[in-house]
Design a protein around this motif. Sequence first.
Motif, mmCIF file in Angstrom:
data_model
loop_
_atom_site.group_PDB
_atom_site.id
_atom_site.type_symbol
_atom_site.label_atom_id
_atom_site.label_comp_id
_atom_site.label_asym_id
_atom_site.label_seq_id
_atom_site.Cartn_x
_atom_site.Cartn_y
_atom_site.Cartn_z
ATOM 1 N N ALA A 28 -15.936 2.269 2.307
ATOM 2 C CA ALA A 28 -15.328 1.867 3.580
ATOM 3 C C ALA A 28 -14.284 2.877 4.038
ATOM 4 C CB ALA A 28 -14.689 0.489 3.425
ATOM 5 N N SER A 29 -13.550 3.465 3.094
ATOM 6 C CA SER A 29 -12.483 4.412 3.442
ATOM 7 C C SER A 29 -13.024 5.744 3.934
ATOM 8 C CB SER A 29 -11.577 4.643 2.223
ATOM 9 O OG SER A 29 -10.931 3.445 1.852
ATOM 10 N N GLN A 35 -5.478 2.489 5.042
ATOM 11 C CA GLN A 35 -4.554 1.374 5.228
ATOM 12 C C GLN A 35 -5.280 0.142 5.757
ATOM 13 O OE1 GLN A 35 -4.181 4.514 6.248
ATOM 14 N NE2 GLN A 35 -2.033 5.076 6.537
ATOM 15 N N THR A 36 -6.217 0.366 6.682
ATOM 16 C CA THR A 36 -6.955 -0.745 7.266
ATOM 17 C C THR A 36 -7.839 -1.420 6.227
ATOM 18 O OG1 THR A 36 -6.984 0.446 9.381
ATOM 19 C CG2 THR A 36 -8.483 -1.409 9.156
ATOM 20 N N VAL A 37 -8.469 -0.611 5.377
ATOM 21 C CA VAL A 37 -9.332 -1.161 4.332
ATOM 22 C C VAL A 37 -8.518 -2.003 3.349
ATOM 23 C CG1 VAL A 37 -10.896 -0.596 2.446
ATOM 24 C CG2 VAL A 37 -10.982 0.731 4.555
ATOM 25 N N VAL A 38 -7.372 -1.461 2.892
ATOM 26 C CA VAL A 38 -6.527 -2.210 1.957
ATOM 27 C C VAL A 38 -5.991 -3.474 2.614
ATOM 28 C CG1 VAL A 38 -4.428 -2.127 0.555
ATOM 29 C CG2 VAL A 38 -5.904 -0.125 0.698
ATOM 30 N N LEU A 39 -5.652 -3.376 3.901
ATOM 31 C CA LEU A 39 -5.124 -4.528 4.626
ATOM 32 C C LEU A 39 -6.134 -5.670 4.631
ATOM 33 C CD1 LEU A 39 -2.477 -5.035 6.388
ATOM 34 C CD2 LEU A 39 -3.976 -4.710 8.354
ATOM 35 N N TRP A 40 -7.363 -5.358 5.010
ATOM 36 C CA TRP A 40 -8.384 -6.398 5.084
ATOM 37 C C TRP A 40 -8.789 -6.903 3.702
ATOM 38 C CZ3 TRP A 40 -9.814 -9.393 8.880
ATOM 39 C CH2 TRP A 40 -9.578 -8.973 10.198
ATOM 40 N N GLY A 75 0.026 -3.553 -7.182
ATOM 41 C CA GLY A 75 -1.422 -3.590 -7.000
ATOM 42 C C GLY A 75 -1.836 -2.970 -5.673
ATOM 43 N N ALA A 76 -1.042 -3.216 -4.627
ATOM 44 C CA ALA A 76 -1.334 -2.611 -3.326
ATOM 45 C C ALA A 76 -1.206 -1.096 -3.397
ATOM 46 C CB ALA A 76 -0.378 -3.172 -2.269
ATOM 47 N N LEU A 77 -0.168 -0.608 -4.092
ATOM 48 C CA LEU A 77 -0.005 0.836 -4.282
ATOM 49 C C LEU A 77 -1.211 1.414 -5.008
ATOM 50 C CD1 LEU A 77 1.692 3.478 -4.339
ATOM 51 C CD2 LEU A 77 2.663 2.656 -6.499
ATOM 52 N N GLY A 78 -1.637 0.727 -6.075
ATOM 53 C CA GLY A 78 -2.783 1.208 -6.829
ATOM 54 C C GLY A 78 -4.054 1.216 -6.005
ATOM 55 N N LEU A 79 -4.286 0.144 -5.247
ATOM 56 C CA LEU A 79 -5.508 0.029 -4.460
ATOM 57 C C LEU A 79 -5.539 1.066 -3.340
ATOM 58 C CD1 LEU A 79 -7.939 -1.875 -4.652
ATOM 59 C CD2 LEU A 79 -6.899 -3.258 -2.848
ATOM 60 N N TYR A 80 -4.405 1.220 -2.644
ATOM 61 C CA TYR A 80 -4.331 2.210 -1.565
ATOM 62 C C TYR A 80 -4.587 3.615 -2.122
ATOM 63 C CZ TYR A 80 -2.320 5.293 1.954
ATOM 64 O OH TYR A 80 -2.124 6.321 2.855
ATOM 65 N N SER A 81 -3.921 3.941 -3.233
ATOM 66 C CA SER A 81 -4.059 5.278 -3.811
ATOM 67 C C SER A 81 -5.483 5.519 -4.304
ATOM 68 C CB SER A 81 -3.072 5.451 -4.970
ATOM 69 O OG SER A 81 -1.745 5.253 -4.533
ATOM 70 N N VAL A 185 1.472 -3.619 3.228
ATOM 71 C CA VAL A 185 0.699 -2.618 3.973
ATOM 72 C C VAL A 185 0.888 -2.809 5.475
ATOM 73 C CG1 VAL A 185 -1.619 -1.739 4.445
ATOM 74 C CG2 VAL A 185 -0.987 -2.379 2.123
ATOM 75 N N LEU A 186 0.904 -4.053 5.930
ATOM 76 C CA LEU A 186 1.093 -4.326 7.355
ATOM 77 C C LEU A 186 2.454 -3.851 7.827
ATOM 78 C CD1 LEU A 186 -0.195 -5.682 9.861
ATOM 79 C CD2 LEU A 186 0.956 -7.790 9.175
ATOM 80 N N LEU A 187 3.484 -4.027 6.999
ATOM 81 C CA LEU A 187 4.838 -3.633 7.373
ATOM 82 C C LEU A 187 5.002 -2.118 7.386
ATOM 83 C CD1 LEU A 187 7.814 -4.471 7.929
ATOM 84 C CD2 LEU A 187 8.159 -4.439 5.446
ATOM 85 N N LEU A 188 4.483 -1.453 6.370
ATOM 86 C CA LEU A 188 4.707 -0.013 6.232
ATOM 87 C C LEU A 188 3.748 0.828 7.054
ATOM 88 C CD1 LEU A 188 5.394 0.226 2.385
ATOM 89 C CD2 LEU A 188 7.046 0.143 4.263
#
Length: 273
Positions: A28-29, A35-40, A75-81, A185-188
């Motif tokens: 998807a990325s 950011q959009t992929v991690v957000l959803w 976990g969000a940091l890990g997933l985004y990275s 993710v939405l905030l940053l």
Amino acid sequence: MEAAWLSLGFGLLSALTWGAGDFGGGMASRSARTQTVVLWTSLLGGLLFLALALLGPEPFRPHDLPFALLGGALGALGLYSLYRALSQGSMSLAAPVAGVVGAALPVALGLLWEGWPGPLPALGLGVGLVGVWLASRPEGHASPVGLPWALLAGLGFGGFYVLMDRVEGLLWPAALGKLTAFALVLLLSPPHKGLPRGAVPWVLLAALGDAGGNLFFLLAAQAGRLDMAALASSFYPATTVLLAWLLLGERLGPGRKLGMLTCLLALGFIALG
């Protein structure tokens, strides 16, 4: 012995679902912003767990809150990275690097907190880390692009393992962790556009796989030792690598094959112990 088998089984289920989800997130990325992929992915997983928590009998435990919130952020940091790494370079290189780095921290802390697990399980832990390292070595023309993101992903996942091992609940911590990731993710980095149509199926796979991986890891950690649960869950790169080999034609050379066989040997040592 029964608890060890349960922990190992749930850890392997976590590896299967996380690996499939990571493949979907990486695909998807390639057409949507990471950011959009991690957000959803985080939103869909969080809503799924929230619905299950509200409908189920599990009580809300306030003392789980700080671990779930901070674990969700890491976990969000890990997933985004990881998604950045998977979208920029070779999936069969980025995923194993994140796996071995993510496993090293909880294995070390598990040995420190819970003591020596016995000769065969300890041998399995060591062999397992070597196996994931072998699977992470570059082969052929595997691109090193995205490697720093893979290392950062491993650090995020390692912190997630350690923190989520401290919770007592199941559905509520999973829901809070994923919703924290969504809010962060939405905030940053709020998305500027929606998902391309072609990315939607991959995002659904990523969301389901990530949610399943989280749930099975929590079950594995609560059934047995942190180091065993984290190591078994960290075999998720094997799933990602196999899917990249089957669907994308990425090269699966001798080093990675040896790494996967070594991981299976490690599981045997842990199971026999």
